[in-house]
Design a protein around this motif. Structure first.
Motif, PDB file in Angstrom:
ATOM      1  N   UNK A 452       9.480  12.975  15.899  1.00 58.91           N
ATOM      2  CA  UNK A 452       9.468  12.093  14.733  1.00 58.91           C
ATOM      3  C   UNK A 452       8.083  12.085  14.101  1.00 58.91           C
ATOM      4  N   UNK A 453       7.992  11.574  12.872  1.00 59.84           N
ATOM      5  CA  UNK A 453       6.728  11.566  12.152  1.00 59.84           C
ATOM      6  C   UNK A 453       6.229  10.144  11.968  1.00 59.84           C
ATOM      7  N   UNK A 454       4.941  10.032  11.692  1.00 57.71           N
ATOM      8  CA  UNK A 454       4.314   8.742  11.448  1.00 57.71           C
ATOM      9  C   UNK A 454       3.574   8.803  10.123  1.00 57.71           C
ATOM     10  N   UNK A 455       3.830   7.815   9.239  1.00 58.76           N
ATOM     11  CA  UNK A 455       3.196   7.781   7.923  1.00 58.76           C
ATOM     12  C   UNK A 455       1.890   6.983   7.963  1.00 58.76           C
ATOM     13  N   UNK A 456       1.906   5.839   8.648  1.00 55.49           N
ATOM     14  CA  UNK A 456       0.687   5.047   8.792  1.00 55.49           C
ATOM     15  C   UNK A 456       0.512   3.950   7.769  1.00 55.49           C
ATOM     16  N   UNK A 457       1.580   3.573   7.089  1.00 55.03           N
ATOM     17  CA  UNK A 457       1.513   2.475   6.120  1.00 55.03           C
ATOM     18  C   UNK A 457       2.910   1.900   5.941  1.00 55.03           C
ATOM     19  N   UNK A 458       2.953   0.631   5.582  1.00 51.80           N
ATOM     20  CA  UNK A 458       4.220  -0.046   5.332  1.00 51.80           C
ATOM     21  C   UNK A 458       4.459  -0.130   3.840  1.00 51.80           C
ATOM     22  N   UNK A 459       5.641   0.320   3.393  1.00 49.69           N
ATOM     23  CA  UNK A 459       5.997   0.296   1.979  1.00 49.69           C
ATOM     24  C   UNK A 459       7.088  -0.751   1.769  1.00 49.69           C
ATOM     25  N   UNK A 460       6.807  -1.749   0.936  1.00 47.08           N
ATOM     26  CA  UNK A 460       7.757  -2.812   0.629  1.00 47.08           C
ATOM     27  C   UNK A 460       7.972  -2.830  -0.880  1.00 47.08           C
ATOM     28  N   UNK A 474      -1.240   8.508   5.971  1.00 53.64           N
ATOM     29  CA  UNK A 474      -1.486   7.842   4.687  1.00 53.64           C
ATOM     30  C   UNK A 474      -2.982   7.638   4.458  1.00 53.64           C
ATOM     31  N   UNK A 475      -3.694   7.266   5.506  1.00 51.79           N
ATOM     32  CA  UNK A 475      -5.139   7.012   5.392  1.00 51.79           C
ATOM     33  C   UNK A 475      -5.879   8.284   4.996  1.00 51.79           C
ATOM     34  N   UNK A 476      -5.562   9.378   5.662  1.00 54.96           N
ATOM     35  CA  UNK A 476      -6.243  10.649   5.387  1.00 54.96           C
ATOM     36  C   UNK A 476      -5.914  11.175   3.988  1.00 54.96           C
ATOM     37  N   UNK A 477      -4.754  10.788   3.474  1.00 49.38           N
ATOM     38  CA  UNK A 477      -4.372  11.222   2.130  1.00 49.38           C
ATOM     39  C   UNK A 477      -4.992  10.348   1.045  1.00 49.38           C
ATOM     40  N   UNK A 478      -5.734   9.314   1.449  1.00 51.85           N
ATOM     41  CA  UNK A 478      -6.422   8.469   0.482  1.00 51.85           C
ATOM     42  C   UNK A 478      -5.590   7.331  -0.064  1.00 51.85           C
ATOM     43  N   UNK A 479      -4.416   7.097   0.492  1.00 51.57           N
ATOM     44  CA  UNK A 479      -3.577   5.996   0.025  1.00 51.57           C
ATOM     45  C   UNK A 479      -4.119   4.664   0.558  1.00 51.57           C
ATOM     46  N   UNK A 480      -3.859   3.586  -0.207  1.00 52.38           N
ATOM     47  CA  UNK A 480      -4.457   2.304   0.158  1.00 52.38           C
ATOM     48  C   UNK A 480      -3.514   1.158  -0.162  1.00 52.38           C
ATOM     49  N   UNK A 481      -3.867   0.007   0.374  1.00 56.05           N
ATOM     50  CA  UNK A 481      -3.113  -1.221   0.145  1.00 56.05           C
ATOM     51  C   UNK A 481      -2.970  -1.481  -1.362  1.00 56.05           C
ATOM     52  N   UNK A 482      -1.745  -1.771  -1.807  1.00 58.49           N
ATOM     53  CA  UNK A 482      -1.487  -2.075  -3.211  1.00 58.49           C
ATOM     54  C   UNK A 482      -1.044  -0.894  -4.037  1.00 58.49           C
ATOM     55  N   UNK A 483      -1.173   0.320  -3.499  1.00 54.87           N
ATOM     56  CA  UNK A 483      -0.702   1.492  -4.244  1.00 54.87           C
ATOM     57  C   UNK A 483       0.819   1.426  -4.422  1.00 54.87           C
ATOM     58  N   UNK A 484       1.278   1.713  -5.629  1.00 60.44           N
ATOM     59  CA  UNK A 484       2.709   1.743  -5.900  1.00 60.44           C
ATOM     60  C   UNK A 484       3.190   3.181  -5.771  1.00 60.44           C
TER      61      UNK A 484
END
Length: 563
Positions: A452-460, A474-484
């Motif tokens: 299985x894979x792990x993304x590293x962020x919760x999307x709501x 997600x962290x290594x790809x530069x994604x952050x809290x609040x990104x849509x």
């Protein structure tokens, strides 16, 4: 009706110099500031003859009186609408009083006795339940300020059950909207917990006045909580016994009762004396709270209230949280304990990065308790007997301990090489032991499904809802809290899309393009998906693995009812 209590405090035999009275900023059992002064108003100060006195305000929490006749009367209105272990709640169902959140005090009178009289609502059939010494009617006594502030009080039309253990009385006071039969059934569970936890130490503490009292509120207007005190505990929940509380609330009972040894009497030096005008910083909470957290569910298993399989499954969430948290790279268990003033029901308005920097000392300590117990059992010893040694060395005679005392006691119990290794690697540093081997010794499998894979962020609702996990995809790809998130691969994200089902279509190391919006601008990045780091724990039998006699014997000694 409006969550207000009318409080009058009389301070007598005062010296003629300036006197100070104040409201607490902290509460026994909590490790953060709570600023109880914010709920006090309509303050009036008079002398013994009712004459108004001039007061000054040296700070937001206290008042000073310059001239008086040896007596000062202070009256005020208290607003309280938080029924938990820290605050107070006053309404037509009960007066749920935590003393620091309710009563003012004079620091220079802290060693004097205190009497308190509660004016109860007779029309509502209210009664008083507290660990305070009963004087007469609704009047109670504490020998000093520390004892008074440590004595929460429940005033309501409650029910009570009691049983005697070795000449002392265990009371279970319950304010709820259920039936007496439900309380009878629940009390049978409580008794099993009390007796199993007593077996760990070999005896109950010597309770003041020979009584220990559970103060439980299972009502809709309460808040979920548990808070230990010297001879009592507050346990609150919105879940009734009929609607899941019979099983859902019992874990807090196990946790809080274990505290009457560990914390209340096996007590960190850093918590003595408890300070009401600031926080006590303690580096021992991984042991005081964490080891207690380890024993709570273990006690439920030993008491036969949950199965061995359910107990092992119950470890999975905490195990993954602790083992996979990036926070362990920043702080060891002692330093995590130092974070308590910022996390123990404390509030701030600025964003924090706790998801990446903090591991709860409850959880961290719980897993260290598991690791130490299984490590000791590998050597023919066990954590129960180590706790008993801490009890006989420190708790029974109420000699506060330090981290060094914990270290030295483990050396004395298990040998210097064992004790030094455990503390030097897992307490003074942030390493973790070989849990796969230790769990295998008791017939428990520790596995990971890395297909299985792990993304590293919760999307709501298409939005990343918290800081991305350090080192994750997600962290290594530069994604952050609040990104849509607008698009994952070829899939457009909306509320009808199950994001988890999207990840299930990928394999580890797949490179997935992500379209997202940040600060009103559309951007793109590529996520390289990592293998899942989620652990699973299960009994050998559920995986059709052979459980030999040695492993069975070790597991039984660990999990079966203590005789």
């Amino acid at each position: 009706m409006h969550h207000e209590a009318f409080v009058t405090a009389t301070f007598k035999n005062l010296k003629p110099n300036d006197v100070e009275f104040r409201m607490s900023r902290s509460s026994p059992g909590r490790y953060a500031l709570h600023e109880f002064m914010k709920n006090v108003y309509d303050l009036k100060v008079t002398d013994g003859n009712g004459n108004a006195l001039d007061v000054s305000r040296p700070d937001p929490y206290s008042w000073k009186v310059n001239h008086h006749d040896g007596t000062i009367k202070v009256s005020y209105i208290l607003f309280g609408n938080m029924g938990d272990g820290t605050y107070s709640q006053i309404d037509e169902t009960h007066a749920h009083l935590n003393m620091p959140a309710t009563f003012m005090y004079m620091p220079n009178l802290q060693n004097q006795g205190i009497e308190v009289t509660f004016n109860v609502r007779d029309d509502l059939k209210w009664k008083v339940a507290t660990q305070l010494k009963h004087v007469d009617g609704n009047t109670y006594y504490a020998k000093d300020l520390q004892y008074f502030m440590d004595s929460p009080t429940e005033i309501s039309n409650y029910s009570v059950r009691s049983f005697d253990v070795d000449g002392q009385t265990i009371n279970f006071v319950l304010h709820h909207n259920g039936t007496e039969a439900e309380l009878d059934a629940y009390f049978e569970k409580v008794k099993k917990i009390v007796l199993q936890e007593q077996k760990v130490y070999g005896e109950l503490p010597s309770y003041d006045y020979g009584t220990y009292t559970f103060l439980a509120c299972y009502v809709l207007n309460a808040s979920g909580d548990g808070m230990e005190h010297r001879n009592s505990t507050i346990i609150t929940s919105t879940t009734s016994l009929a609607n899941g509380g019979m099983d859902g609330n019992i874990g807090t009972v196990a946790h809080e009762f274990f505290h009457c040894w560990n914390v209340e009497r096996i007590r960190p030096q850093s918590l003595e004396p408890f300070k009401f005008d600031q926080v006590n910083m303690s580096g021992e909470l991984w042991f005081a709270e964490g080891f207690t957290s380890y024993f709570d569910d273990l006690s439920l298993c030993r008491a036969g209230l949950i199965s061995q399989e359910a107990y092992i499954k119950g470890l999975i969430g905490t195990f993954n949280y602790v083992w996979n948290s990036p926070g362990r790279q920043f702080f060891n268990p002692i330093e995590m304990s130092y974070q308590a003033p910022f996390v123990d029901a404390a509030r701030s308005v600025d964003p924090v990065n706790r998801v990446n920097t903090f591991v709860s000392y409850y959880s961290y300590g719980s897993m260290l308790g598991l690791a130490l117990d299984l490590s000791l059992r590998e050597n023919g010893l066990n954590l129960d007997d180590f706790m008993k040694m801490m009890w006989t060395r420190f708790g029974k005679h109420e000699q506060p301990y330090t981290v060094t005392d914990l270290h030295n006691t483990l050396n004395a119990y298990a040998g210097k090489d064992f004790g030094d290794y455990f503390f030097n690697h897992y307490i003074y540093k942030n390493e973790m032991p070989d849990m796969k081997r230790l769990l295998n010794n008791v017939g428990v499998s520790l596995t990971q499904d890395q297909n299985n894979v792990s993304f590293g962020a919760t999307i709501v609702h298409g939005i990343i809802s918290q800081n991305t996990i350090m080192g994750s995809s997600a962290y290594k790809a530069g994604l952050d809290n609040g990104d849509k998130i607008i698009k994952i691969g070829d899939t457009v994200i909306n509320d009808s899309v199950d994001v988890n089902s999207i990840w299930n279509t990928y394999q580890p190391n797949d490179q997935v393009p992500i379209v997202f919006e940040r600060f009103g601008k559309t951007q793109e990045t590529t996520v390289v998906l990592q293998a899942s780091n989620v652990y699973n724990l299960s009994l050998f039998e559920t995986n059709n693995l052979a459980l030999d006699k040695k492993k069975q014997k070790m597991r039984d000694a660990w999990l079966q009812t203590k005789k």
